[in-house]
Structures are given as structure tokens and as C-alpha cells.
Motif scaffolding. Structure first.
Motif: not given
Length: 288
Positions: A224-239
């Protein structure tokens, strides 16, 4: 129809399609991931204004990668994958060569940039999306959990971020030059929401692959924690990508939600990380 209504209805259809495919069959998941990968890669090449031949080659490359992933993920009836994998690898080579030669034929002034775009579309968009077939193969509930944690994390980050932004002193921005609204408080809120969901899903038996007891619970928390952290990083990457080319949305695929990349940006980093983690756990669990 108001924008809120369109966004809500399209969001419901989007979630229903993903959940339905995962619960239906492996063929539905394979078809969904092929469609999403093709759309995302083409959307990327449209945004960077690639030549039509490069877009065609990128689509063919996705098709080859998809077929390879299917061959490597699911057991071949004859037990000999080399008969299929090697020819498909050879098929991938001319596709990439044509994409490279296209820069010569078009007398491109930025061939390195265009070649880089081709590699990005394959390695950073298509491959991460296709790795979810491996996660589904391990256990279809793991793939469903990945999406649930992404959605719960986004909801928690939005709610906590919005509330803390209303304080007189505001909240603490993560990367205002990339995404002005993302805050550290929102990140913490997303992780807390994801952890809450993790406990619920663990109790419901969604993580059978992790075994039972405390070890299973710890592995679920890491998931769960890894999904949250890397999901946020992926969002920032696309932004960052959208900001670099000056667009607000990557496309208009889903009314009120933007394009395919906008909807799957969190998956681009989370999927390969979580798939690798679960694959490792698959071999580690028998040791405990």
C-alpha cells in the motif's frame, strides 16, 4: 450537462470497465492493457508531434511488446517459449530501425529528441502498463488492489490537501514548479487512506499470495505505501511532461478527466515497482 456530472459519470464508467475486466477473465485484462497501451503511446506521440510513420512504428512496437509479455507471462501449451519469443524479438528490431530511418527521410533537425521520444514511449509507457499482466498472473486480486490503492490514495491526497490549503498558513507544497496543488500534507493523507484500505482488504483475504499472519500484514502494508509513493511520483512525472510542452491535459479520451495518460499516470511507476515486489514476495513467502 455540467462538468461535474460528466466527470462523475465518466469516472464511474472508467472504474466499472477496469474492475469488470479484472474480475471477468485474463483475456479481458490482456485486451484492456493492449488498448490502453496503444492509446497512451499514440497520445504521447501526438503531444510531442511525432511523424505519422513514427506513430505507426510506436504502435507496432507496443503490439510486439504485448505479445512478448503474453508469451512470457502465460504458459505456452507446447512448453517451448523460444519458438515464439525469438521471432517476436526479431520482429521488434525492424520496427525500431524504420523509426530511426524516418528521421533521415524527413531530414529532421532534432533526430536525437525524436529517437528519445520513441524509446520513452516504449520503455516508460508501454512496458510499465504491460507489466500489469504479470501482476494479474500472480493473483488477479493483486491487480485490483493496485488500482484500489491508487484511487484511494488520490482521494485521500485531494481531500487532505484541499482541507489543509484552507488554513491561514496554507500547506507545504511538494513541487510547486511542477504541480502547484500537490502538498506534503496531501501525500501523508493519501498514504493514510491507502493504509486504511490495506487493513480492510487484508482482512477480506485479497492478499493470499502473501500467506497469513504478521508477515502477510507487513507485506500488505509495504504494498500500500509503495503504491501511494510511486503513484504520486508517476503523477508528478506526467505533470512535468505536460508542463514542459505547455498543455493542461494529455488528451480528451475521458470527459472531465483528460486523456489516457492523465488517467494512468500514477500507474506508470507504481505498476512495475509493485509487480517486481509481488514477484519477489511470491518466492520469499515459502521461506517464512
Amino acid at each position: 450537462m455540467s462538468e461535474l456530472v460528466k466527470r462523475t459519470l465518466s469516472g464511474i464508467v472508467f472504474v466499472a470497465c477496469i474492475v469488470g475486466c479484472i474480475l471477468w477473465s485474463q483475456w479481458a485484462v490482456m485486451g484492456l492493457l493492449l488498448f490502453v497501451s496503444m492509446m497512451a503511446v499514440d497520445e504521447f506521440h501526438r503531444l510531442v508531434k511525432s511523424h505519422i510513420l513514427q506513430r505507426i512504428c510506436a504502435g507496432l512496437g507496443v503490439l510486439v511488446l504485448w505479445f512478448l509479455t503474453v508469451c512470457l507471462t502465460y504458459e505456452h501449451p507446447e512448453g517451448d517459449l523460444s519458438a515464439l519469443v525469438f521471432p517476436m524479438l526479431m520482429a521488434y528490431l525492424p520496427v525500431m530501425i524504420v523509426a530511426l530511418l524516418d528521421e533521415i527521410w524527413n531530414r529532421s533537425e532534432m533526430p536525437l529528441a525524436h529517437w528519445g521520444n520513441m524509446l520513452i514511449s516504449q520503455a516508460m509507457i508501454a512496458l510499465p502498463l504491460l507489466t500489469m499482466m504479470v501482476l494479474y498472473r500472480l493473483d488477479h486480486m493483486l491487480l485490483l488492489a493496485l488500482f484500489v490503492f491508487i484511487w484511494v490514495n488520490d482521494t485521500g491526497a485531494y481531500c487532505v490537501g484541499s482541507l489543509t490549503a484552507k488554513r491561514p498558513q496554507g500547506n507545504h507544497k511538494m513541487a510547486p514548479h511542477v504541480s502547484p496543488k500537490k502538498s506534503w500534507e496531501g501525500l501523508i493523507g493519501g498514504v493514510v487512506f491507502a493504509l486504511t484500505a490495506a487493513f480492510v482488504l487484508w482482512e477480506c483475504g485479497w492478499f493470499r499470495i502473501f500467506g497469513t499472519g504478521n508477515v502477510s500484514l507487513i507485506m500488505t502494508i509495504i504494498f500500500a505505501v509503495a503504491t501511494s509513493l510511486f503513484g504520486t511520483l508517476g503523477d508528478l512525472m506526467e505533470s512535468l511532461f505536460k508542463r514542459s510542452i505547455g498543455v493542461k491535459d494529455s488528451g480528451h479520451f475521458l470527459p472531465g478527466h483528460g486523456g489516457v495518460l492523465d488517467r494512468f499516470d500514477s500507474i506508470l511507476l507504481a505498476a512495475p515497482v509493485i509487480t517486481s515486489y509481488c514477484w519477489l514476495c511470491y518466492f520469499l513467502v515459502p521461506l517464512f
